[in-house]
Design an enzyme around this catalytic site. Structure first.
Site, mmCIF file in Angstrom:
data_model
loop_
_atom_site.group_PDB
_atom_site.id
_atom_site.type_symbol
_atom_site.label_atom_id
_atom_site.label_comp_id
_atom_site.label_asym_id
_atom_site.label_seq_id
_atom_site.Cartn_x
_atom_site.Cartn_y
_atom_site.Cartn_z
ATOM 1 N N HIS A 150 0.616 -1.177 0.012
ATOM 2 C CA HIS A 150 -0.102 -0.002 0.022
ATOM 3 C C HIS A 150 0.887 1.281 -0.038
ATOM 4 O O HIS A 150 0.318 2.458 -0.255
ATOM 5 C CB HIS A 150 -1.011 0.022 1.102
ATOM 6 N N SER A 166 2.957 7.497 -4.431
ATOM 7 C CA SER A 166 4.229 7.681 -5.207
ATOM 8 C C SER A 166 4.622 6.079 -5.524
ATOM 9 O O SER A 166 4.321 5.140 -4.600
ATOM 10 C CB SER A 166 5.197 8.449 -4.442
ATOM 11 N N TYR A 168 7.656 5.338 -4.514
ATOM 12 C CA TYR A 168 8.752 5.098 -3.761
ATOM 13 C C TYR A 168 8.200 4.456 -2.254
ATOM 14 O O TYR A 168 7.112 4.550 -1.914
ATOM 15 C CB TYR A 168 9.472 6.383 -3.390
ATOM 16 N N ASP A 170 7.980 5.161 0.891
ATOM 17 C CA ASP A 170 8.151 6.426 1.535
ATOM 18 C C ASP A 170 7.110 6.399 2.726
ATOM 19 O O ASP A 170 6.890 7.488 3.151
ATOM 20 C CB ASP A 170 7.828 7.543 0.705
ATOM 21 N N TYR A 322 1.819 -8.825 -6.667
ATOM 22 C CA TYR A 322 1.653 -8.748 -5.367
ATOM 23 C C TYR A 322 0.299 -8.961 -4.659
ATOM 24 O O TYR A 322 0.022 -8.764 -3.468
ATOM 25 C CB TYR A 322 2.073 -7.325 -4.628
ATOM 26 N N HIS A 325 -3.781 -12.584 -1.643
ATOM 27 C CA HIS A 325 -4.788 -12.743 -0.927
ATOM 28 C C HIS A 325 -5.059 -14.124 -0.286
ATOM 29 O O HIS A 325 -5.407 -14.667 0.502
ATOM 30 C CB HIS A 325 -5.895 -12.237 -1.595
HETATM 31 C C1 HEM Z 1 -7.240 -9.929 4.967
HETATM 32 C C2 HEM Z 1 -6.350 -9.084 4.170
HETATM 33 C C3 HEM Z 1 -6.736 -8.421 2.997
HETATM 34 C C4 HEM Z 1 -7.857 -7.762 2.667
HETATM 35 C C5 HEM Z 1 -9.221 -7.734 3.232
HETATM 36 C C6 HEM Z 1 -7.508 -6.955 1.513
HETATM 37 C C7 HEM Z 1 -8.336 -6.366 0.720
HETATM 38 C C8 HEM Z 1 -7.925 -5.881 -0.586
HETATM 39 C C9 HEM Z 1 -9.011 -4.932 -1.306
HETATM 40 C C10 HEM Z 1 -10.372 -4.505 -0.804
HETATM 41 C C11 HEM Z 1 -8.333 -4.333 -2.223
HETATM 42 C C12 HEM Z 1 -8.927 -3.541 -3.390
HETATM 43 C C13 HEM Z 1 -8.454 -2.066 -2.738
HETATM 44 C C14 HEM Z 1 -9.155 -0.859 -3.741
HETATM 45 O O1 HEM Z 1 -8.848 -0.847 -4.912
HETATM 46 O O2 HEM Z 1 -9.802 -0.003 -2.988
HETATM 47 C C15 HEM Z 1 -7.089 -5.017 -2.479
HETATM 48 C C16 HEM Z 1 -6.163 -4.623 -3.370
HETATM 49 C C17 HEM Z 1 -4.886 -5.153 -3.057
HETATM 50 N N1 HEM Z 1 -4.455 -6.038 -2.409
HETATM 51 FE FE1 HEM Z 1 -5.392 -6.722 -0.678
HETATM 52 N N2 HEM Z 1 -6.232 -7.164 1.033
HETATM 53 C C18 HEM Z 1 -5.606 -8.040 1.996
HETATM 54 C C19 HEM Z 1 -4.441 -8.591 1.990
HETATM 55 C C20 HEM Z 1 -3.342 -8.376 1.305
HETATM 56 C C21 HEM Z 1 -2.178 -8.743 1.142
HETATM 57 C C22 HEM Z 1 -1.497 -9.445 2.195
HETATM 58 C C23 HEM Z 1 -1.473 -8.287 0.093
HETATM 59 C C24 HEM Z 1 -0.057 -8.423 -0.500
HETATM 60 C C25 HEM Z 1 1.048 -8.187 0.414
HETATM 61 C C26 HEM Z 1 -2.578 -7.725 -0.610
HETATM 62 C C27 HEM Z 1 -2.106 -7.037 -1.795
HETATM 63 C C28 HEM Z 1 -3.036 -6.384 -2.746
HETATM 64 C C29 HEM Z 1 -2.798 -5.629 -3.832
HETATM 65 C C30 HEM Z 1 -1.232 -5.426 -4.538
HETATM 66 C C31 HEM Z 1 -3.871 -4.798 -4.157
HETATM 67 C C32 HEM Z 1 -4.160 -3.873 -5.325
HETATM 68 C C33 HEM Z 1 -4.133 -2.415 -4.729
HETATM 69 C C34 HEM Z 1 -4.256 -1.523 -5.653
HETATM 70 O O3 HEM Z 1 -3.796 -1.508 -6.851
HETATM 71 O O4 HEM Z 1 -4.661 -0.185 -5.325
HETATM 72 N N3 HEM Z 1 -3.764 -7.638 0.061
HETATM 73 N N4 HEM Z 1 -6.776 -5.728 -1.504
#
Ligand code: HEM
Length: 916
Positions: A150, A166, A168, A170, A322, A325
């Site tokens: 994030h 960004s 980075y 950061d 990344y 989930h």
């Molecule tokens: C129970 C734990 C988690 C929940 C409930 C969750 C939930 C979500 C949700 C709701 C989104 C969509 C966000 C949006 O667009 O508003 C998202 C995106 C994402 N999640 Fe998860 N997440 C969890 C754990 C993780 C973990 C552990 C990782 C990896 C380390 C991860 C990686 C990502 C990535 C890379 C995105 C895309 C973010 C973006 O493009 O803005 N998530 N997740």
């Protein structure tokens, strides 16, 4: 032209050859000089031109082009939106710009031909059963991972191609991704502080609470750092905020805030390269504290720069990579289910992507004041902070809960929506196929679905959905790829393609960052800040940074050696096996922590005196000393036994004190003479008096007169230690036993102190001719007789008299050790305070007169006593309650650490304290 070149053209050619090929930079530089000499005398011609071109290339490559940084304030600090990380391309990686795309798509993947995202989830991704992570990673590991991702990804809901944060590392989830948000988090009161326990990223509120807790710890760390920067005031420019207003107040706040942000973000990077990498690479299992150090200057073989600090732009392929989930723990699966049910008030299967976006906008509009945000049903206290113990409980739970294994059919059903959002975003980005991505990384493309995942059911379904392996989408290809087994060098165990790519990405993100490379300097962060954020590979917990962060920000909720603090990314169950295997279990506390009694502060003079006289309160020094001393006698002595008082009286005995005085006078003269240097003109001499005299003189005394340890000096090369080495050894012991050292540093200090005590005790025993283990009573008697009659030059008079006081040869050796520890560091500090007091005094002339006049000793003594009180850093001392008691109006429970705030209002002189 020199004759040799005219005569031997083949020599010219071979010189050029060496110039081109030599790997040794020094050879090349030397040759360069030689060739330059020759070239200047050469007639024009091809050889001369070639040689000249080489010289120019070599010289040009000595420096980076264009320069990577500048000294302007404009470039000194991070911008919230990441702009100007590359000063020449300020928009690179800036928040609100387009994602990069790294890989060219070569196989057509038209959306209308691709399987429905929901169907993909139901057939290839949906969890069939919970499989615990094979490497023992905890749910905290993935909370930290979520914080990392994030920091660099925040896909816009309005335009999927835009990254709102960004590119980075950061800590944008803490500080925000634009100046307006960052400003709203700040108190702006001249001290560079954030409001208590705030952070900026609202999307984290939709993640399990442990992610937010981690962020709160970094938020607290910011304030800790800012307070230290203000207190230390390295450049002497900070003023008490009450004396500032308007632009000056804001300028001071900005400087402290921005410096603290640099240091805090570097802490985050240190945590990534210690705890996080260690878990990813399986180094914890090896008991190794090694890590990559990707930031330093690297020269190519031709001496040109291997690039760094040139910025970064996150790509869509890595966003896809990344989506971890599948690792969601059982507890978090439950948590997400409850969150979705509560938020949407309908069955989870019926929630659509549109529902999610609408709800998200609605939630965003509800409360923009980050000071009010809460998570995990926590309540903020009146001062805006969360309760330490509630934050800690969340961390304990997340550390204990097992993460799930990466695998096809491993993602909780409740995350169907999240996965569908991911798949559809990838399609809109035009991301390449799985095989395109593998080729890009230099990996062999898969030839069949079985090659990609050997589980026939998974391979078969994927084949039915996609037809040919070349058309397998990257998102699905990565999430359902067969996971790596737990082998040496593997800790995370995702599919092979992910495991290969994340390392490249981590290096790109960090090595590309100007603030981790060219601008990672003690000047930018201050000397204290620069030291504070370093990863310490020799630190306790295999060099853990998270351990230091947790103990600093939740000081009463973890024991100093808790695996919950030092290895939160592994479950304690997994850690027990690892520590048993490494025979290190004794060093760690594996139990779930229970809250320690918070330190109780006592300020009133009367109460302080009562506590100091009360036998129910003991000095904590004995407790600490017993951890590092094998001798109970030494530990008791250091804690303040009766022998301590007797030895103090011995030192005041004129027959002894006169000798000490003479020793100090002589050695001071020698040290001044040896270490002074002349200024231009030769009349005035300069000297680093603290380093070369005040620290060194007591060391010479304890080494020579007490320990019988020969010091290495300019004239005696055969000594055991230099004065500085011995000072540092004693300093570590002294700090561990007597000072209120930050808990995270304490464990590392304990290891050093133990070793130093052992080494010094061996030297002392040897000097006394004493190895008591297994000796007969006759031997001991003869030793005692020898001690009594020893010649002055063999053992100093103090050593001979010590025996009469402490009673046994073993105790003599112990008492010498104690004197060495307490008389060296303490004395140097006292002498430095006296000098500082003198230099700060308005009336140095009359003090000088006092010193020059032997008759005015008592006045001089009074001045020195007063100066001894002058220790701006001295605040008070600690005591430990050994039973419940009431002091004044304060009720103190057994085992409570009590801080006697002696400095408060100068209520009590420190001189009445029993000295250590
Ligand atoms: C129970 C734990 C988690 C929940 C409930 C969750 C939930 C979500 C949700 C709701 C989104 C969509 C966000 C949006 O667009 O508003 C998202 C995106 C994402 N999640 Fe998860 N997440 C969890 C754990 C993780 C973990 C552990 C990782 C990896 C380390 C991860 C990686 C990502 C990535 C890379 C995105 C895309 C973010 C973006 O493009 O803005 N998530 N997740």
């Amino acid at each position: 032209m020199t004759p040799c070149f005219q005569k031997f053209p083949s020599y010219q050619a071979s010189l050029l050859d060496v110039m081109k090929n030599s790997k040794a930079i020094d050879d090349r530089k030397l040759l360069l000089l030689m060739v330059a000499q020759f070239v200047s005398r050469l007639p024009e011609g091809s050889w001369a031109n070639e040689a000249q071109n080489l010289i120019i290339k070599l010289l040009y490559d000595d420096l980076p082009h264009p320069p990577a940084t500048g000294v302007s304030k404009k470039y000194a600090y991070r911008r919230s939106d990441g702009a100007y990380n590359n000063i020449n391309i300020p928009d690179m990686g800036k928040a609100g710009t387009a994602y990069a795309r790294s890989v060219q798509q070569t196989h057509p993947l038209p959306t209308k031909n691709l399987p429905d995202a929901g169907l993909i989830f139901d057939t290839l991704l949906k969890r069939d059963k919970f499989v615990p992570h094979p490497g023992g990673l905890s749910s905290m590991m993935f909370s930290f991972a979520a914080l990392v991702i994030h920091t660099v990804f925040r896909t816009s809901h309005d335009d999927v191609g835009t990254n709102e944060t960004s590119s980075y590392v950061d800590l944008a989830p803490l500080y925000g991704n634009n100046e307006e948000t960052t400003t709203a988090l700040r108190r702006l009161d001249g001290r560079g502080l954030l409001y208590p326990d705030v952070f900026a990223e609202d999307r984290l509120l939709l993640l399990p609470p442990s992610v937010c807790v981690l962020l709160v710890l970094f938020s607290r760390n910011h304030n800790y750092i800012a307070k230290k920067l203000y207190e230390i005031n390295e450049r002497g420019t900070f003023r008490p905020p009450r004396n500032l207003s308007g632009d000056k107040l804001r300028a001071q706040d900005d400087e402290i805030f921005e410096t603290a942000r640099l240091v805090n973000v570097s802490w985050f990077a240190s945590a990534v390269f210690s705890d996080y990498f260690s878990a990813i690479l399986g180094l914890v299992r090896e008991g190794s504290s090694w890590s990559l150090a990707p930031f330093g200057e690297i020269r190519n073989e031709d001496h040109s720069f291997f690039e760094r600090g040139r910025g970064n732009a996150c790509s869509v392929e890595f966003n896809c990579l990344y989506r971890w989930h599948a690792t969601t723990s059982r507890e978090n699966e439950q948590w997400v289910t409850e969150l979705l049910q509560r938020t949407f008030q309908k069955p989870v299967e019926d929630i659509t992507i549109e529902d999610y976006f609408v709800k998200y906008k609605e939630l965003q509009g509800q409360d923009n004041d980050m000071k009010h945000w809460t998570f995990g049903a926590l309540q903020r206290q009146e001062d805006g902070t969360f309760k330490d113990e509630e934050l800690a409980e969340i961390l304990y739970d997340a550390t204990e809960s097992e993460a799930a294994a990466f695998r096809a059919r491993g993602t909780p059903a409740v995350m169907r929506l999240h996965e569908m959002m991911g798949i559809e975003a990838n399609r809109r980005w035009g991301v390449c196929s799985m095989n395109d991505f593998r080729q890009f990384l230099g990996l062999k493309p898969y030839t069949s679905f079985k090659d990609w995942n050997s589980d026939p059911e998974i391979a078969d379904v994927a084949e039915k959905l996609y037809g040919h392996i070349d058309f397998l989408e990257l998102y699905v290809g990565l999430q359902a790829e067969e996971a790596k087994p737990l082998v040496d060098g593997a800790g995370l165990c995702p599919g092979y393609t992910i495991s290969r790519a994340i390392l490249s990405d981590a290096i790109a993100l960090t090595r590309g960052d100007r603030f981790f490379t060219y601008d990672y300097t003690p000047y930018n962060m201050t000397a204290w800040g620069f030291a504070d954020c370093q990863r310490d590979p020799n630190g306790f917990g295999f060099g853990s940074t998270l351990g230091r962060l947790i103990l600093r920000t939740l000081p009463n909720d973890f024991t100093d050696n808790s695996v919950y603090a030092f290895f939160p990314l592994m479950t304690p169950k997994a850690m027990r096996l690892i520590l048993d295997d490494k025979k290190l279990t004794d060093q760690y506390d594996l139990a779930r922590p229970v809250k320690c009694m918070p330190t109780c502060k006592v300020t009133g003079r009367a109460d302080i005196v009562k506590i100091m006289d009360n036998r129910s309160f003991v000095t904590p020094y004995e407790l600490r000393a017993s951890k590092v001393c094998s001798s109970e006698y030494v530990a008791k002595f250091l804690g303040g036994s009766d022998d301590q008082e007797k030895v103090r009286q011995l030192l005041n005995d004129p027959s002894i004190s006169q000798d000490i005085l003479t020793f100090f006078a002589d050695i001071t003269e020698v040290l001044i003479r040896e270490n002074s240097y002349k200024l231009v003109g030769g009349e005035v001499q300069a000297l680093d008096v603290v380093r070369d005299v005040l620290k060194a003189a007591p060391i010479h005394w304890v080494a020579t007169e007490l320990g019988g340890i020969k010091l290495k000096t300019r004239t005696n090369k055969d000594g055991v230690y230099t004065a500085e080495e011995l000072f540092n050894m004693l300093g570590d012991i002294y700090s561990f036993i007597f000072l209120d050292v930050e808990a995270p540093t304490l464990m590392a200090l304990e290891i050093n102190a133990s070793k130093n005590i052992k080494d010094l005790q061996e030297h002392i025993n040897e000097h006394l001719g004493l190895s008591l283990v297994g000796k007969t009573a006759e031997f001991i008697d003869s030793f005692v007789a020898k001690l009594r009659n020893a010649k002055k030059d063999l053992h100093g008079p103090i050593v001979r008299k010590l025996h009469d006081i402490v009673g046994s040869p073993e105790h003599v050796a112990g008492a010498i050790l104690v004197l060495m520890i307490s008389a060296s560091v303490d004395l140097s500090i006292a002498l430095t305070n006296v000098l500082n007091y003198y230099l700060d005094s308005k009336d140095t002339a009359s003090i000088r007169k006092l010193a020059a006049n032997p008759g005015s000793n008592s006045k001089l003594e009074a001045f020195v006593l007063e100066a001894l009180l002058y220790d701006p850093t001295f605040e008070g001392v600690y005591r430990m309650a050994t039973q419940d008691c009431i002091v004044g109006n304060t009720e103190v429970k057994n085992k409570t650490r009590v801080f006697l705030d002696i400095a408060a209002g100068n209520s009590v002189s420190r001189l009445f304290l029993p000295t250590t």
